[in-house]
Design an enzyme around this catalytic site. Structure first.
Site, PDB file in Angstrom:
ATOM      1  N   GLY A  70      44.447  19.342  43.103  1.00  0.00           N
ATOM      2  CA  GLY A  70      43.534  20.466  43.215  1.00  0.00           C
ATOM      3  C   GLY A  70      42.711  20.662  41.957  1.00  0.00           C
ATOM      4  CB  SER A  71      40.250  23.186  41.048  1.00  0.00           C
ATOM      5  OG  SER A  71      40.861  24.326  41.622  1.00  0.00           O
TER       6      SER A  71
ATOM      7  CB  THR B 138      45.121  19.867  56.575  1.00  0.00           C
ATOM      8  OG1 THR B 138      44.578  19.699  55.256  1.00  0.00           O
ATOM      9  CG2 THR B 138      46.632  19.985  56.473  1.00  0.00           C
TER      10      THR B 138
ATOM     11  N   GLY C 144      45.960  21.409  45.992  1.00  0.00           N
ATOM     12  CA  GLY C 144      46.031  22.369  44.907  1.00  0.00           C
ATOM     13  C   GLY C 144      46.945  23.527  45.225  1.00  0.00           C
ATOM     14  CG  ASP C 145      47.694  26.394  42.227  1.00  0.00           C
ATOM     15  OD1 ASP C 145      48.691  25.647  42.135  1.00  0.00           O
ATOM     16  OD2 ASP C 145      47.041  26.775  41.243  1.00  0.00           O
TER      17      ASP C 145
END
Length: 534
Positions: free
Chosen positions: A236-237, A167, A193-194
């Protein structure tokens, strides 16, 4: 050998003579040391491997002499096959392992290969073709590297073909899922991530409702479950969704769950305002404390991941509470309660019961029977709140291993509604600290928790007045207190934190849709199984 006939042979594993058995009826491969004549009986050191956890089986070329005892010392080139499989490690992690079985005769080797491959071919839940979305910017920007190094080789080993989309902008994955032909895929994988998972979730749910002719803007609409599963490769974080459904944020573990075709149904909450869909939520819907944190952190993206710590400290020191009314419909159909200390685990009984309840409701709807939900009483709670949290899952993460609601269930058709009333900073700090230890975080007089099917929140402060109040605050106080009235007072309106995204509307209507989506996951297993060396 017939398809259902057990197979037993004496083979060699790591230069040790072993008895090996295959039980098609139980779909189980076992082997154990057997130094004496014959196969012998399995002992305590016997290794067991479910067929469902075998990735693939292939013939292996062996070269050089074996230093084993007996006739194998003279065997220049034994025939062999290798079983690639899942091996459990500590803290719910899965690892790729290989076990090579050697035999003296080529026909015996081919017999075992054929038997194992035949059983693997019957595992119809495994994906063969996947659509993969990679977010190269999320977390520490390692998404593409993680996929190429840790995931792609495993997919190739399992003969899974993929179409990869890296993306380049926000919502690209969501928009793509509305446009492309998704019927040719066995599942969707998101690497990120989320936020990346939320994009895929919204795209898949939206596309499914579009195909079914369901209006998502209707709060009472019965949403149609998607036939495709979603796989999460954590990059992700925080990766809260992955941690809460698998038990670890490990890319290899998640890839193996996808390969073996695990399926985990999960609830989704729809969030509406004035008959308009705002977003879907699967983890945290937070107003007050968590809403203020996410809104403040959005202005500080230049700080990187440390912005969440900074905004969290700032919000804690501000200590604002918000006045409003919470109305909710209790989830009377569920088994258990938010404080029963019974977390959702693989093969969860509560979630299975909920599925049966869902099927009963569908039957009632099909035959035009009255919905029992209509005659149940809504509960109303008014007051000043430091935080209002609704969790569809435990919301566990490495910083909070038990999460915001340790006993929340992934697929029971309910959400745990947590109300934190106005209290002192010290007491609120005590509440927050309990998210990091084993104590009951709901054991405070100012904390209430309910298991609900629906809820509504109405802020006392009209939303059209909020803008003016905030503008005046920005002019008067400067950067540290720009978004809130003076500390320790009752503020106007907060924002909702919906799975890490800011919702501008404070007054919302929320409904839980039971087991609306499925993940390539198994749920958190009760305890890592210690496997003998093989």
């Amino acid at each position: 050998m017939g398809a259902a006939e057990p197979l037993r042979s004496v083979l060699w594993v790591k230069r040790q003579r072993c008895a090996v058995s295959l039980d098609p009826a139980r779909a189980l491969l076992r082997w154990w040391r057997s130094p004496g004549p014959g196969a012998g009986a399995p002992g305590a050191d016997a290794c067991s491997l479910p067929i469902s956890e075998i990735i693939t089986v292939e013939e292996t070329d062996t070269h050089g002499k074996r230093s084993s005892s007996g006739k194998w010392q003279k065997m220049e080139k034994p025939f062999a096959f290798t079983v690639h499989c899942v091996k459990r490690a500590r803290r719910h992690r899965w690892k790729w392992a290989q076990v090579t079985f050697c035999c003296a005769e080529e026909p015996l080797c081919h017999l075992w290969l054929h038997a194992l491959q035949e059983l693997l071919g019957k595992l119809t839940s495994r994906p063969k073709h996947l659509l993969v979305f990679i977010n190269p910017f999320g977390g520490k920007g390692q998404g593409k590297r993680i996929y190429e190094r840790k995931v792609a080789p495993l997919f190739t080993l399992a003969s899974i073909t993929t179409e990869i989309v890296v993306t380049e902008r926000a919502n690209q994955a969501k928009e793509s899922l509305y446009e492309i032909n998704i019927d040719k895929y066995d599942g969707i994988v998101c690497v990120g991530g989320d936020g990346m998972f939320s994009e895929v979730l919204h795209g898949l749910i939206g596309r499914t409702q579009q195909n079914a002719g369901v209006d998502q803007n209707q709060p009472r609409a019965a949403l149609v479950p998607s036939p495709l599963r979603i796989g999460i490769i954590p990059a992700g974080s925080t990766d809260c969704v992955c941690f809460s459904t698998v038990g670890t944020n490990d890319a290899e573990t998640s890839a193996l769950h996808i390969i073996v075709g695990d399926s985990l149904p999960m609830d989704v909450s729809s969030v509406h305002h004035n008959s308009t869909l705002l977003r879907y939520s699967v983890s945290l819907l937070g107003y007050g404390f968590y809403g203020d944190i996410i809104k403040d952190s959005e202005k500080k993206r230049w700080m990187g991941l440390i912005r969440y710590d900074f905004s969290g400290l700032k919000t804690f020191l501000s200590h604002h509470c918000y006045e409003g009314t919470v109305s909710f419909l209790p989830a009377r159909h569920t088994v258990g309660s938010p404080r029963d200390r019974k977390p959702c685990r693989a093969g969860c009984f509560v979630c299975r019961q909920s599925k049966q309840q869902l099927e009963e409701e569908q039957k009632k709807s099909l035959y035009g029977l009255a919905n029992t939900e209509e005659v149940e009483e809504w509960k109303v709670v008014c007051g000043k709140f430091l935080a209002i949290n609704a969790t569809n899952m435990s919301c566990a993460c490495p910083r909070s291993p038990r999460g915001l609601s340790p006993a929340a269930h992934l697929g029971d058709g309910s959400s745990d509604l947590i109300l934190i009333r106005k209290c002192s900073r010290f007491n609120f700090l005590r509440f927050l600290v309990r998210h990091t230890n084993q104590y009951d975080q709901f054991d405070f007089a100012f904390v209430e928790v309910y298991r609900v099917r629906k809820f509504q929140f109405l802020s006392k402060q009209p939303e059209d007045e909020e803008g003016g109040l905030r503008e005046r605050g920005k002019t008067r106080f400067g950067p540290m207190c720009s978004d809130t009235p003076p500390c320790c007072g009752t503020a106007s309106n907060s924002s909702w934190n919906c799975d890490g995204e800011v919702l501008s509307s404070s007054s919302i209507e929320v409904r839980v849709h039971c087991q609306l989506v499925r993940l390539f996951a198994r749920g958190i297993e009760e305890g890592p199984k210690e496997e003998p060396d093989s």
